[in-house]
Design a protein around this motif. Structure first.
Motif, mmCIF file in Angstrom:
data_model
loop_
_atom_site.group_PDB
_atom_site.id
_atom_site.type_symbol
_atom_site.label_atom_id
_atom_site.label_comp_id
_atom_site.label_asym_id
_atom_site.label_seq_id
_atom_site.Cartn_x
_atom_site.Cartn_y
_atom_site.Cartn_z
ATOM 1 N N TRP A 193 61.651 33.180 29.253
ATOM 2 C CA TRP A 193 61.183 31.831 29.640
ATOM 3 C C TRP A 193 62.056 30.756 28.999
ATOM 4 N N LEU A 194 62.385 30.924 27.730
ATOM 5 C CA LEU A 194 63.212 29.943 27.032
ATOM 6 C C LEU A 194 64.602 29.875 27.641
ATOM 7 N N LYS A 225 63.674 26.979 19.073
ATOM 8 C CA LYS A 225 63.198 27.688 17.886
ATOM 9 C C LYS A 225 61.751 27.330 17.591
ATOM 10 N N GLU A 226 61.433 26.060 17.690
ATOM 11 C CA GLU A 226 60.060 25.618 17.432
ATOM 12 C C GLU A 226 59.087 26.269 18.422
ATOM 13 N N HIS A 227 59.506 26.295 19.681
ATOM 14 C CA HIS A 227 58.649 26.892 20.704
ATOM 15 C C HIS A 227 58.483 28.398 20.468
ATOM 16 N N ARG A 228 59.601 29.066 20.118
ATOM 17 C CA ARG A 228 59.545 30.508 19.901
ATOM 18 C C ARG A 228 58.674 30.847 18.702
ATOM 19 N N GLY A 261 67.225 26.391 30.450
ATOM 20 C CA GLY A 261 68.575 25.831 30.527
ATOM 21 C C GLY A 261 68.840 24.818 29.429
ATOM 22 N N PRO A 262 69.727 23.859 29.701
ATOM 23 C CA PRO A 262 70.102 22.871 28.668
ATOM 24 C C PRO A 262 69.023 21.831 28.401
ATOM 25 N N GLY A 263 67.921 21.933 29.112
ATOM 26 C CA GLY A 263 66.871 20.926 28.928
ATOM 27 C C GLY A 263 66.213 20.972 27.569
ATOM 28 N N LEU A 264 66.291 22.113 26.872
ATOM 29 C CA LEU A 264 65.724 22.248 25.527
ATOM 30 C C LEU A 264 66.833 22.417 24.516
ATOM 31 N N SER A 265 66.731 21.698 23.415
ATOM 32 C CA SER A 265 67.715 21.856 22.346
ATOM 33 C C SER A 265 67.449 23.151 21.602
#
Length: 324
Positions: free
Chosen positions: A265-266, A279-282, A270-274
């Motif tokens: 999912w991460l 890392k925070e989401h994971r 694409g490039p939309g997440l830094s």
């Protein structure tokens, strides 16, 4: 090497004292078993078998296995028990080794095995023979069962206040693994494809007064003397045992599969997440992965033991799989 030479009865007394330390302070599992009494140990060690300590004991053990000499060993041909460690400083491990070899001496002295069988056994020292399995059935059972008795008291303590699903699941998996190891020891000494040789509990009781049968521990735990959770696991062990080998792997497999989905999912964002956002989401999703794995274990337990499975968890609630 200087080693104090003790008489067989002295050795027996020290072995009994060292082993008795396992039950101090008393643990519930130790209330269910008998490790013998001093008089039994003295009688077992006092028959005409000789106990050899000091340099001679060291030399014989090294000769038996130069690369990995045992702490003690019994010579069936001379009826001598050789001890490599310092008997004056015997600890629990030394006591267990001494008693393991003393069991062999008792077996020969009591004619548990006819002379031709003993001759065949002593001629076949490799560990992959049925004769070897038969030889080790009582002494090795004692070792393995004793190791589990040492482990069980840790699981008798109540889970700490605030224990979460992860803590509880790990406790459940660990106690099931301990039960499984004890149960396997009870089933017998297995070598390769040879049939297992179960221990002869009557012999162990007659020789040393030892009665550490797994069934006694299960029955004691099932009374609730060590708390409701252990009572449930012990009372349902016959249902749990068939799935016990798979539970740990199931937990790990579920956690890995969940995190694989998270990673996919991460990657799709694409490039939309830094990198920091990913890392925070994971990190946040790792807790859900643990919950998913715990829920999978709980689901299996509920399938085999029914509603009582919920009582194993905080608040009497089974963990459920989180949505993603």
């Amino acid at each position: 090497m200087t080693v104090a030479t003790l008489t067989p009865k002295d050795m027996a007394k020290k072995a009994f004292a060292a082993m008795s330390m396992l039950s101090a302070p008393p643990a519930e599992c130790m209330r269910a078993v008998t490790l013998g009494d001093s008089s039994k140990f003295e009688a077992a060690a006092g028959f005409p078998a000789k106990i050899v300590t000091g340099k001679d004991g060291e030399a014989f053990c090294k000769k038996r296995n130069p690369k990995n000499p045992p702490n003690a060993c019994y010579d069936w041909s001379t009826k001598k028990l050789y001890v490599r460690f310092d008997p004056a400083k015997m600890d629990g491990g030394g006591a267990a080794t001494f008693v393991h070899e003393l069991i062999h001496a008792c077996e020969q002295h009591s004619n548990s095995y006819p002379t031709p069988i003993i001759d065949a056994i002593t001629a076949l020292l490799p560990n992959n023979t049925p004769e070897r399995a038969m030889l080790e059935r009582n002494a090795t059972y004692f070792d393995r069962a004793l190791n589990q008795l040492k482990a069980l008291p840790a699981y008798e303590k109540p889970l700490p206040a605030g224990a979460d699903i992860f803590d509880t699941t790990r406790w459940i998996l660990d106690i099931i693994a301990a039960f499984q190891a004890y149960d396997l020891a009870e089933q017998g000494f297995l070598i390769d494809k040879a049939p297992p040789y179960p221990p002869n509990h009557k012999d162990l009781k007659d020789f040393l007064g030892i009665d550490i049968a797994f069934e006694r521990v299960l029955k004691h735990y099932a009374t609730g003397a060590a708390g409701e959770r252990l009572a449930i696991l012990a009372g349902h062990w016959k249902e749990i045992a068939p799935i016990a080998p798979a539970l740990e792997g199931l937990y790990e497999k579920t956690e890995r599969a969940y995190m694989k989905t998270v990673d996919a999912w991460l990657a799709a964002q694409g490039p939309g997440l830094s990198a920091a956002e990913k890392k925070e989401h994971r990190d946040a999703k790792e807790e859900e992965a643990i919950l998913a794995a715990a829920a999978q274990v709980a689901e299996y337990l509920e399938m085999v033991i029914g509603p009582e499975a919920a009582k194993l968890y905080p608040g009497g609630q089974l963990p459920r799989k989180p949505g993603f």
